[in-house]
Design an enzyme around this catalytic site. Structure first.
Site, PDB file in Angstrom:
ATOM      1  N   HIS A 192      47.549  28.115  34.394  1.00 40.76           N
ATOM      2  CA  HIS A 192      46.909  29.042  33.392  1.00 40.76           C
ATOM      3  C   HIS A 192      47.921  29.850  32.961  1.00 40.76           C
ATOM      4  O   HIS A 192      47.702  30.590  31.911  1.00 40.76           O
ATOM      5  CB  HIS A 192      45.761  29.642  34.018  1.00 40.76           C
ATOM      6  CG  HIS A 192      44.638  30.102  33.138  1.00 40.76           C
ATOM      7  ND1 HIS A 192      43.609  29.083  32.582  1.00 40.76           N
ATOM      8  CD2 HIS A 192      44.429  31.213  32.560  1.00 40.76           C
ATOM      9  CE1 HIS A 192      43.089  29.595  31.538  1.00 40.76           C
ATOM     10  NE2 HIS A 192      43.174  30.908  31.397  1.00 40.76           N
ATOM     11  N   HIS A 251      39.102  29.750  22.215  1.00 40.71           N
ATOM     12  CA  HIS A 251      38.132  30.625  22.737  1.00 40.71           C
ATOM     13  C   HIS A 251      37.114  30.981  21.845  1.00 40.71           C
ATOM     14  O   HIS A 251      37.125  30.872  20.820  1.00 40.71           O
ATOM     15  CB  HIS A 251      39.138  32.032  22.704  1.00 40.71           C
ATOM     16  CG  HIS A 251      40.145  32.434  23.710  1.00 40.71           C
ATOM     17  ND1 HIS A 251      41.177  33.096  23.590  1.00 40.71           N
ATOM     18  CD2 HIS A 251      40.013  31.561  25.125  1.00 40.71           C
ATOM     19  CE1 HIS A 251      41.869  33.004  24.871  1.00 40.71           C
ATOM     20  NE2 HIS A 251      41.271  32.192  25.636  1.00 40.71           N
ATOM     21  N   ARG A 268      49.359  28.851  29.904  1.00 40.99           N
ATOM     22  CA  ARG A 268      48.232  28.818  28.771  1.00 40.99           C
ATOM     23  C   ARG A 268      48.558  30.375  28.271  1.00 40.99           C
ATOM     24  O   ARG A 268      48.509  30.554  26.993  1.00 40.99           O
ATOM     25  CB  ARG A 268      47.007  28.535  29.386  1.00 40.99           C
ATOM     26  CG  ARG A 268      45.960  28.836  28.067  1.00 40.99           C
ATOM     27  CD  ARG A 268      44.363  28.197  28.678  1.00 40.99           C
ATOM     28  NE  ARG A 268      43.393  28.836  28.027  1.00 40.99           N
ATOM     29  CZ  ARG A 268      42.853  28.469  27.092  1.00 40.99           C
ATOM     30  NH1 ARG A 268      43.345  27.225  26.251  1.00 40.99           N
ATOM     31  NH2 ARG A 268      41.870  29.062  26.328  1.00 40.99           N
ATOM     32  N   ARG A 290      43.940  24.258  29.077  1.00 37.28           N
ATOM     33  CA  ARG A 290      43.700  24.573  30.294  1.00 37.28           C
ATOM     34  C   ARG A 290      43.829  23.288  31.404  1.00 37.28           C
ATOM     35  O   ARG A 290      43.888  22.305  30.649  1.00 37.28           O
ATOM     36  CB  ARG A 290      41.962  25.101  30.389  1.00 37.28           C
ATOM     37  CG  ARG A 290      41.580  26.186  29.572  1.00 37.28           C
ATOM     38  CD  ARG A 290      40.051  26.164  29.465  1.00 37.28           C
ATOM     39  NE  ARG A 290      39.524  27.292  28.742  1.00 37.28           N
ATOM     40  CZ  ARG A 290      39.231  27.139  27.624  1.00 37.28           C
ATOM     41  NH1 ARG A 290      39.088  26.089  27.138  1.00 37.28           N
ATOM     42  NH2 ARG A 290      38.790  28.321  26.890  1.00 37.28           N
ATOM     43  N   TYR A 315      45.580  39.250  24.853  1.00 40.96           N
ATOM     44  CA  TYR A 315      46.927  38.897  24.462  1.00 40.96           C
ATOM     45  C   TYR A 315      47.798  40.059  23.825  1.00 40.96           C
ATOM     46  O   TYR A 315      48.928  40.257  23.885  1.00 40.96           O
ATOM     47  CB  TYR A 315      47.296  37.824  23.701  1.00 40.96           C
ATOM     48  CG  TYR A 315      46.915  36.258  24.475  1.00 40.96           C
ATOM     49  CD1 TYR A 315      47.687  35.792  25.621  1.00 40.96           C
ATOM     50  CD2 TYR A 315      45.526  35.874  24.512  1.00 40.96           C
ATOM     51  CE1 TYR A 315      47.154  34.952  26.285  1.00 40.96           C
ATOM     52  CE2 TYR A 315      45.107  34.880  25.114  1.00 40.96           C
ATOM     53  CZ  TYR A 315      45.842  34.059  26.085  1.00 40.96           C
ATOM     54  OH  TYR A 315      45.483  33.322  26.857  1.00 40.96           O
ATOM     55  N   LYS A 361      35.400  23.990  27.174  1.00 43.00           N
ATOM     56  CA  LYS A 361      34.488  24.196  27.792  1.00 43.00           C
ATOM     57  C   LYS A 361      33.117  24.342  27.377  1.00 43.00           C
ATOM     58  O   LYS A 361      33.042  24.059  25.980  1.00 43.00           O
ATOM     59  CB  LYS A 361      34.651  25.999  28.395  1.00 43.00           C
ATOM     60  CG  LYS A 361      35.624  26.250  29.205  1.00 43.00           C
ATOM     61  CD  LYS A 361      35.689  27.604  29.531  1.00 43.00           C
ATOM     62  CE  LYS A 361      36.556  28.319  30.545  1.00 43.00           C
ATOM     63  NZ  LYS A 361      36.451  29.544  30.897  1.00 43.00           N
TER      64      LYS A 361
END
Length: 328
Positions: free
Chosen positions: A273, A299, A276, A166, A308, A190
């Site tokens: 992004h 994730h 990514r 990210r 995806y 995150k």
């Protein structure tokens, strides 16, 4: 000496304003949840906007336990009236829900009334992902005519596309996060969650070239100049000032990526992004396991990674049509 309260709400008086309760919750997100600076800014903005609307609409003495789900729906309607999208309204509602969940946990309200408000139905659209050939062309042609600091900008592209980071993770990297011996990089995602991502040969080569120039620029500025940040801004602004280390910003990375991509023929909506997404999509196209992609991208839920698979449906159909005997 008494211990500090476990929650900022415990130190607030019972007649605290909505703004004070919002600020207390933001401190909880920062101190207990380890939320990123981007998340903190977003929640702070959304919740203070909501608190200001409630105060302006229902009075300064409006307590949180007097806010009903119909009030929240009315607030979302004002966002639509101002021309905001459903995605913006959904973000605002998510912030309000999170805040009310905390208010319920700390006894300020009886229930999370925001949970009674339905999330706006968002249109399902998949991001446009450049092809492998397009990405290779962008990354391999970072030259003086296209980049302000070519070795740095090439290293940025290599890490965004080659490691699937990210934007915030990239600018948060420090020099000691590169583990050369293990050919890996420590990434802080995150919620301060950490993961190691492999450092490929192309990315390693680009980083070594950049680090050599980085050292030379610092030495030219001052023999004693140092910075823990991996990626520095072009003019080394802030170097040597307390609390500053000339670290590159996410906004600058966005400008770098957009400029380099557009100069090589990619659309104007390309941003960090996008690289990514390209990382995850191209891994899947080349046969990588979905669980492995989940780990590499950081994730929390596999369902996030499964998006995806939608990006490669057309290509899978082509493979089926070309190879399966019953498709001919």
């Amino acid at each position: 000496m008494s211990a500090a309260p476990a929650d900022p709400a415990e130190s607030l008086p019972g007649n605290s304003t909505l703004g004070e309760l919002v600020s207390a919750y933001i401190r909880v997100l920062a101190n207990e949840h380890g939320s990123s600076a981007h998340t903190l800014r977003a929640y702070d903005r959304e919740l203070h906007n909501f608190a200001a609307w409630v105060t302006a609409t229902y009075g300064a003495d409006q307590a949180p336990d007097r806010i009903e789900h119909t009030h929240i729906r009315s607030y979302l309607s004002t966002l639509y009236d101002r021309g905001l999208s459903k995605a913006s309204a959904a973000r605002a509602l998510a912030s309000i829900r999170s805040w009310f969940k905390w208010l319920a946990r700390t006894g300020r309200v009886q229930q999370n009334v925001a949970a009674l408000v339905s999330t706006p139905k968002l249109p399902k659209h998949l991001p446009r992902v450049p092809s492998i050939e397009q990405m290779n062309r962008v990354v391999d042609t970072v030259e003086e005519d296209a980049a302000a600091w070519p070795t740095r900008d090439k290293a940025i592209l290599e890490l965004l596309y080659g490691c699937g980071m990210r934007n915030a993770e990239l600018i948060g990297l420090n020099l000691n996060d590169i583990h050369w011996a293990n050919e890996a990089i420590l990434v802080r995602g995150k919620g301060q969650k950490q993961r190691y991502v492999p450092l490929g040969d192309a990315a390693a080569q680009a980083l070594r070239a950049y680090l050599a120039e980085r050292s030379a620029r610092l030495a030219a500025t001052s023999p004693a100049a140092t910075s823990s940040a991996l990626f520095l801004n072009l003019r080394l602004r802030g170097l040597g000032k307390p609390g500053h280390d000339a670290r590159l910003t996410t906004r600058s990375v966005g400008r770098i990526v957009k400029r380099l991509a557009m100069l090589r023929g990619l659309p104007s909506d390309v941003h960090p992004h996008t690289l990514r997404h390209a990382f995850g999509t191209h891994l899947l196209e080349e046969g990588a396991d979905l669980r492995a992609i989940q780990e590499l991208l950081g994730h929390e839920r596999l369902s996030t990674t499964q998006r995806y698979t939608q990006l490669t449906t057309a290509q899978l159909t082509q493979v089926y049509d070309r190879t399966h005997p019953r498709a001919k």
